[in-house]
Design an enzyme around this catalytic site. Structure first.
Site, short mmCIF file in Angstrom:
data_model
loop_
_atom_site.label_atom_id
_atom_site.label_comp_id
_atom_site.label_asym_id
_atom_site.label_seq_id
_atom_site.Cartn_x
_atom_site.Cartn_y
_atom_site.Cartn_z
N CYS A 92 -5.05 11.51 2.72
CA CYS A 92 -4.46 10.75 1.61
C CYS A 92 -4.23 11.60 0.36
O CYS A 92 -3.42 11.24 -0.49
CB CYS A 92 -5.36 9.58 1.23
SG CYS A 92 -5.71 8.46 2.60
N HIS A 366 0.41 2.40 0.21
CA HIS A 366 -0.16 3.76 0.19
C HIS A 366 0.47 4.59 1.31
O HIS A 366 -0.05 4.63 2.42
CB HIS A 366 -1.68 3.64 0.36
CG HIS A 366 -2.42 4.91 0.52
ND1 HIS A 366 -1.98 6.14 0.02
CD2 HIS A 366 -3.62 5.18 1.13
CE1 HIS A 366 -2.87 7.06 0.31
NE2 HIS A 366 -3.86 6.51 0.99
N CYS A 396 -9.59 9.18 -2.82
CA CYS A 396 -10.40 9.56 -1.68
C CYS A 396 -9.50 10.05 -0.55
O CYS A 396 -8.32 9.69 -0.48
CB CYS A 396 -11.25 8.39 -1.21
SG CYS A 396 -10.30 6.93 -0.70
#
Length: 410
Positions: A92, A366, A396
């Site tokens: 991510c 996301h 994170c």
């Protein structure tokens, strides 16, 4: 050491990341990123002969997203053959890491003009083996050393260990939807968002597609936890499960499953980009800076909990910059799951009115490899709108890591 200036940012809208439902699902991911690159090149009149590198984060570098999508997207954008590119994967945190590497190249004096960002077609990656799982399920050797479960299971495990309730997470989820809806209605994203077109020139998507402003606490209360069945699901023929992985590290824990589709990040497609330049290059070519990168940092934490590194990453970045949280005007903490920003705000005693003020990934989605640069652009746009000075971005990532960036408006 020279400064790294942010000249501009751009991104696509986020499209629902589901084949047959999302407006970007049938658009090649190369085109998503090339759309952003083309827009950044045109509106800043970049001489792409002089782009030292295009750095693109991508969390699932398979199939259409493989083969150095950074370079191929630059070529698809019509950029000079001299503009090189490479792709990277930090889950991510890929796009934010791409920005970090671009800034490092400039600050070292080795580069002068870099475009960093990322891309993720989650609708496509979800159809590919190895595309989205946290890690290779057959990698039993590493799982024996670090029993890393699924990221959603980690979210529920952290909430259980930290005493964060379902009510806490759903209150934040509703607030995220409200803030995103307000931002969209008032055009707060307009400066950065560029439309995506099909090959025939028709519009594929020119607006955010994922938000659900009609979300209510009553509606969220009806949703079933998303990871209860996954917890028990056999991962191989030997009967390995995420439950066994969790119990290897936390033998006495009984997880309270609270995360679901409403308080977790949305699965979406999208791309992002940031133009970075040295002061010397910018001045010589008439590029007006919007901000400078004060510092970048990356921190590691427990792989078994996976999602807890934003706090140590922020502390590390602040220490490097000689700053405290009181020096930061606004923050973007990626809403991978509601527990992440909740723990961040609680651990660092951060005012919620300074975090994700235009909503986050629970409302907007996301797109794994692209999100970091999207958040950086959202942060900069809002600092300008409010006439504030400093901002921090962190998120994170898989493996228990987190990048963090601190910027200051010029």
């Amino acid at each position: 050491m020279t400064e790294a200036w942010i000249i501009d940012t751009a991104r696509t809208p986020r499209g629902i990341g589901k084949v047959g439902k999302g407006s970007l699902a049938d658009v090649h991911p190369q085109r998503l990123l090339s759309t952003v690159l083309k827009a950044l090149g045109e509106r800043n009149n970049l001489n792409t002969d002089e782009v030292d590198d295009v750095i693109a984060g991508c969390g699932s570098q398979v199939g259409k997203q493989g083969a150095c999508i950074a370079r191929m997207s630059a070529l698809d954008a019509g950029w000079s053959n001299l503009a090189t590119g490479f792709s990277l994967d930090r889950f991510c945190g890929s796009a934010l890491t791409a920005v970090h590497l671009g800034a490092m190249g400039i600050m070292s004096g080795m580069q002068h003009l870099v475009v960093s960002g990322g891309v993720e077609s989650m609708s496509y990656a979800s159809t590919q083996r190895g595309g989205l799982p946290t890690m290779d399920r057959d990698n039993l050797h590493l799982r024996a050393i670090h029993p890393q479960p699924h990221q959603g299971v980690c979210a529920d495990l952290i909430a259980t260990l930290e005493g964060i309730t379902r009510e806490d997470t759903e209150n934040l989820a509703v607030e995220s939807q409200k803030r995103a809806d307000n931002a969209i209605k008032n055009g707060y994203f307009n400066n950065s968002v560029v439309p995506v077109y099909h090959e025939d020139g028709t519009v594929a998507l020119d607006r955010e597609e994922f938000p659900r402003p009609q979300t209510t606490l009553e509606g969220l209360a009806q949703l079933k936890p998303a990871f209860t069945e996954l917890y028990q699901y056999p991962l191989n023929e030997e009967g390995l499960t995420y439950r066994k992985l969790v119990e290897a590290a936390y033998p006495d824990v009984k997880i309270d499953f609270i995360h679901h589709a409403g308080n977790s990040s949305g699965v979406v497609d999208g791309a992002s980009g940031v133009v970075l330049a040295s002061p010397e290059y910018a001045k010589a070519h008439g590029l007006k800076p919007r901000a400078r990168i004060i510092t970048v940092a990356t921190a590691g934490d427990s792989p078994e909990l996976m999602l807890n590194a934003p706090v140590p990453a922020a502390k590390k970045a602040l220490k490097q910059a000689g700053m405290t949280l009181n020096d930061i005007d606004l923050m973007e903490v990626n809403e991978a799951f509601a527990v992440v920003p909740l723990k961040f705000m609680r651990d660092l005693n951060v005012d919620p009115e300074k975090v994700n003020v235009n909503g986050g990934a629970m409302a907007l989605g996301h797109p794994i490899g692209a999100t970091g640069a999207m958040l950086l652009g959202t942060l900069l746009d809002e600092l300008e709108r409010r006439n504030l000075a400093t901002g921090l971005v962190t998120m994170c990532t898989g493996g228990g890591m987190a990048p963090c960036t601190i910027i200051e408006r010029i």
